[in-house]
Design a protein around this motif. Structure first.
Motif, PDB file in Angstrom:
ATOM      1  N   ALA A  60       0.717  -1.251  -0.003  1.00 13.17           N
ATOM      2  CA  ALA A  60       0.117   0.089   0.079  1.00 13.17           C
ATOM      3  C   ALA A  60       0.827   1.139  -0.006  1.00 13.17           C
ATOM      4  N   LEU A  61       0.355   2.186  -0.754  1.00  9.83           N
ATOM      5  CA  LEU A  61       1.039   3.578  -0.446  1.00  9.83           C
ATOM      6  C   LEU A  61      -0.154   4.644   0.086  1.00  9.83           C
ATOM      7  N   TRP A  62       0.357   5.251   1.066  1.00  7.75           N
ATOM      8  CA  TRP A  62      -0.545   6.207   1.987  1.00  7.75           C
ATOM      9  C   TRP A  62       0.199   7.746   1.402  1.00  7.75           C
ATOM     10  N   LEU A  63      -0.988   8.396   0.757  1.00  4.68           N
ATOM     11  CA  LEU A  63      -0.772   9.730   0.434  1.00  4.68           C
ATOM     12  C   LEU A  63      -1.825  10.664   1.288  1.00  4.68           C
ATOM     13  N   GLU A  64      -0.952  11.769   1.588  1.00  7.15           N
ATOM     14  CA  GLU A  64      -1.915  12.652   2.405  1.00  7.15           C
ATOM     15  C   GLU A  64      -1.234  13.920   1.980  1.00  7.15           C
ATOM     16  N   SER A  65      -2.377  14.779   1.635  1.00  6.65           N
ATOM     17  CA  SER A  65      -2.045  16.280   1.212  1.00  6.65           C
ATOM     18  C   SER A  65      -0.922  16.466  -0.008  1.00  6.65           C
ATOM     19  N   GLY A  66      -1.038  15.157  -0.781  1.00  9.31           N
ATOM     20  CA  GLY A  66      -0.336  15.088  -2.152  1.00  9.31           C
ATOM     21  C   GLY A  66       1.132  14.426  -1.859  1.00  9.31           C
ATOM     22  N   THR A  67       1.454  14.088  -0.370  1.00 14.45           N
ATOM     23  CA  THR A  67       2.757  13.498  -0.161  1.00 14.45           C
ATOM     24  C   THR A  67       2.570  12.196   0.075  1.00 14.45           C
ATOM     25  N   LEU A  68       3.593  11.550  -0.252  1.00 16.70           N
ATOM     26  CA  LEU A  68       3.544  10.079  -0.061  1.00 16.70           C
ATOM     27  C   LEU A  68       4.321   9.875   1.156  1.00 16.70           C
ATOM     28  N   LEU A  69       3.511   9.198   2.209  1.00 17.63           N
ATOM     29  CA  LEU A  69       3.865   9.252   3.854  1.00 17.63           C
ATOM     30  C   LEU A  69       4.532   8.090   3.927  1.00 17.63           C
ATOM     31  N   MET A  70       4.029   6.915   3.316  1.00 18.34           N
ATOM     32  CA  MET A  70       4.455   5.442   3.637  1.00 18.34           C
ATOM     33  C   MET A  70       4.288   4.703   2.596  1.00 18.34           C
ATOM     34  N   ASP A  71       5.075   3.469   2.174  1.00 17.23           N
ATOM     35  CA  ASP A  71       5.234   2.627   1.136  1.00 17.23           C
ATOM     36  C   ASP A  71       5.763   1.328   1.601  1.00 17.23           C
ATOM     37  N   GLY A  72       4.756   0.289   2.028  1.00 21.22           N
ATOM     38  CA  GLY A  72       5.007  -0.926   2.372  1.00 21.22           C
ATOM     39  C   GLY A  72       4.039  -1.784   2.598  1.00 21.22           C
ATOM     40  N   PRO A  73       4.341  -2.906   3.143  1.00 24.16           N
ATOM     41  CA  PRO A  73       3.200  -3.956   3.400  1.00 24.16           C
ATOM     42  C   PRO A  73       1.910  -3.480   3.768  1.00 24.16           C
ATOM     43  N   ALA A  74       0.913  -3.799   3.046  1.00 23.26           N
ATOM     44  CA  ALA A  74      -0.358  -3.334   3.293  1.00 23.26           C
ATOM     45  C   ALA A  74      -1.005  -3.273   4.541  1.00 23.26           C
ATOM     46  N   LYS A  75      -0.751  -4.236   5.158  1.00 22.62           N
ATOM     47  CA  LYS A  75      -1.228  -4.376   6.811  1.00 22.62           C
ATOM     48  C   LYS A  75      -0.578  -3.412   7.842  1.00 22.62           C
ATOM     49  N   GLU A  76       0.562  -3.148   7.404  1.00 26.46           N
ATOM     50  CA  GLU A  76       1.493  -2.328   8.155  1.00 26.46           C
ATOM     51  C   GLU A  76       1.092  -0.687   7.795  1.00 26.46           C
ATOM     52  N   VAL A  77       0.820  -0.550   6.550  1.00 24.10           N
ATOM     53  CA  VAL A  77       0.509   0.744   6.061  1.00 24.10           C
ATOM     54  C   VAL A  77      -0.769   1.341   6.623  1.00 24.10           C
ATOM     55  N   VAL A  78      -1.789   0.342   6.245  1.00 26.21           N
ATOM     56  CA  VAL A  78      -2.981   0.652   7.140  1.00 26.21           C
ATOM     57  C   VAL A  78      -3.030   0.838   8.422  1.00 26.21           C
ATOM     58  N   ALA A  79      -2.359  -0.141   9.086  1.00 32.06           N
ATOM     59  CA  ALA A  79      -2.449   0.079  10.596  1.00 32.06           C
ATOM     60  C   ALA A  79      -1.797   1.389  11.153  1.00 32.06           C
ATOM     61  N   ALA A  80      -0.712   1.913  10.216  1.00 34.41           N
ATOM     62  CA  ALA A  80      -0.201   3.196  10.694  1.00 34.41           C
ATOM     63  C   ALA A  80      -1.188   4.285  10.395  1.00 34.41           C
ATOM     64  N   TYR A  81      -1.979   4.202   9.346  1.00 31.92           N
ATOM     65  CA  TYR A  81      -2.815   5.039   8.748  1.00 31.92           C
ATOM     66  C   TYR A  81      -3.758   5.284   9.897  1.00 31.92           C
ATOM     67  N   GLU A  82      -4.512   4.062  10.164  1.00 27.82           N
ATOM     68  CA  GLU A  82      -5.620   4.280  11.293  1.00 27.82           C
ATOM     69  C   GLU A  82      -5.105   4.649  12.614  1.00 27.82           C
ATOM     70  N   GLU A  83      -3.969   4.368  12.930  1.00 32.41           N
ATOM     71  CA  GLU A  83      -3.302   4.995  14.125  1.00 32.41           C
ATOM     72  C   GLU A  83      -3.423   6.314  13.994  1.00 32.41           C
ATOM     73  N   PHE A  84      -2.842   6.906  12.965  1.00 36.45           N
ATOM     74  CA  PHE A  84      -2.677   8.245  12.930  1.00 36.45           C
ATOM     75  C   PHE A  84      -4.074   8.910  12.795  1.00 36.45           C
ATOM     76  N   THR A  85      -5.018   8.212  12.367  1.00 30.12           N
ATOM     77  CA  THR A  85      -6.282   9.082  12.010  1.00 30.12           C
ATOM     78  C   THR A  85      -7.165   8.958  13.299  1.00 30.12           C
ATOM     79  N   ALA A  86      -6.882   8.084  14.108  1.00 30.70           N
ATOM     80  CA  ALA A  86      -7.601   7.965  15.407  1.00 30.70           C
ATOM     81  C   ALA A  86      -6.979   9.048  16.415  1.00 30.70           C
ATOM     82  N   LYS A  87      -5.858   9.819  16.119  1.00 34.53           N
ATOM     83  CA  LYS A  87      -5.556  10.669  17.219  1.00 34.53           C
ATOM     84  C   LYS A  87      -6.456  11.901  17.249  1.00 34.53           C
ATOM     85  N   PRO A  88      -6.750  12.460  18.277  1.00 35.39           N
ATOM     86  CA  PRO A  88      -7.696  13.574  18.228  1.00 35.39           C
ATOM     87  C   PRO A  88      -6.805  14.901  17.686  1.00 35.39           C
ATOM     88  N   GLY A  89      -7.485  15.847  17.352  1.00 38.33           N
ATOM     89  CA  GLY A  89      -6.953  17.059  17.065  1.00 38.33           C
ATOM     90  C   GLY A  89      -6.888  17.081  15.407  1.00 38.33           C
TER      91      GLY A  89
END
Length: 270
Positions: A230-259
């Motif tokens: 998986a490739l994780w894009l945010e605001s046009g920038t590639l933040l992470m490129d790696g195994p899908a489960k790891e990338v999705v887990a990082a994305y979910e952890e980050f989006t779960a943070k408040p603020g």
């Protein structure tokens, strides 16, 4: 397999993409009303707003891979797919492809006033199939889509279809042949669980036929079930490129943070 022995199918090298958005501010007057006001008062149209949609993205995709693209709305996923397909110009950087990429989106342009049957024929021709090939594969395309099981929907105009029916037919047409690179934008987010299972199986077959599949989806489970990378894009920038489960887990952890969410590559464990 060692990376040096794998065959690249798509190479993105420092890609930047910008485009201009015209029209009023969100929540303002409609475009037609604003245009009429300018005509009556002889005012010039306001300058468009430039959007820097993709910012220096680089990656290499290999034959046989299924790659998911994740990120919040407006992160540049669909824009990047269009650039890989050759329908969106690149401002800086380069995109190199092996073979002809095929872009499949929920809003892919079929003819709404024509029947599903006629659209199967037109879609097949657009993908380079002969009329003989279309005739041979027609029954399989309709059966795969599942839209003809109740009321002979294939004989009705596509404008009478639900968005899910249209998306299933588009995917079924595209999946009827092998592709060097198949780009799927949200087409698997519609339809029932049975259709999603059939779609995932067909994607596996396309990969086995030496193709590469890119999948944009807001369903993280679809990404992890269908893709191994998986490739994780945010605001046009590639933040992470790696195994899908790891990338999705990082994305979910980050989006779960408040603020407010302003991810930075330094915040992500690659």
């Amino acid at each position: 397999m060692a990376e040096s022995t794998r065959t690249p199918t798509v190479v993105a090298d420092g890609v930047h993409i910008t485009y201009t958005v015209h029209g009023g501010r969100p929540g303002g007057r409609g475009a037609a009303t604003a245009a009429l006001g300018r005509m009556l008062h002889r005012r010039k149209a306001p300058a468009g707003r430039e959007v820097h949609a993709v910012k220096g993205v680089s990656f290499v995709a290999y034959r046989g891979e299924a790659i998911g693209l994740i990120g919040s709305n407006g992160s540049g996923k669909s824009t990047l797919l269009k650039a890989v397909a050759g329908v969106q110009p690149v401002d800086r950087g380069r995109i190199y492809t092996h073979g002809q990429p095929s872009l499949l989106g929920v809003n892919a342009a079929l003819m709404s006033d024509l029947t599903g049957e006629r659209n199967v024929i037109l879609g097949g021709l657009a993908m380079g199939m002969s009329r003989t090939e279309i005739r041979e594969r027609y029954g399989g395309i309709v059966d795969f889509s599942g839209i003809n099981e109740k009321d002979d929907a294939i004989s009705r105009p596509m404008r009478t279809y639900s968005s899910g029916m249209g998306a299933r037919l588009r995917f079924s047409i595209a999946a009827a042949k092998s592709h060097d690179v198949l780009l799927i934008d949200e087409a698997l987010s519609t339809g029932d669980a049975r259709f999603r299972r059939r779609s995932q199986q067909r994607i596996d077959e396309l990969r086995a036929e030496a193709g590469t599949v890119f999948l944009v989806s807001h369903s993280n489970s679809t990404i992890t079930e269908t893709c191994e990378r998986a490739l994780w894009l945010e605001s046009g920038t590639l933040l992470m490129d790696g195994p899908a489960k790891e990338v999705v887990a990082a994305y979910e952890e980050f989006t779960a943070k408040p603020g407010p969410k302003k991810p930075n590559q330094r915040d992500i464990a690659v």
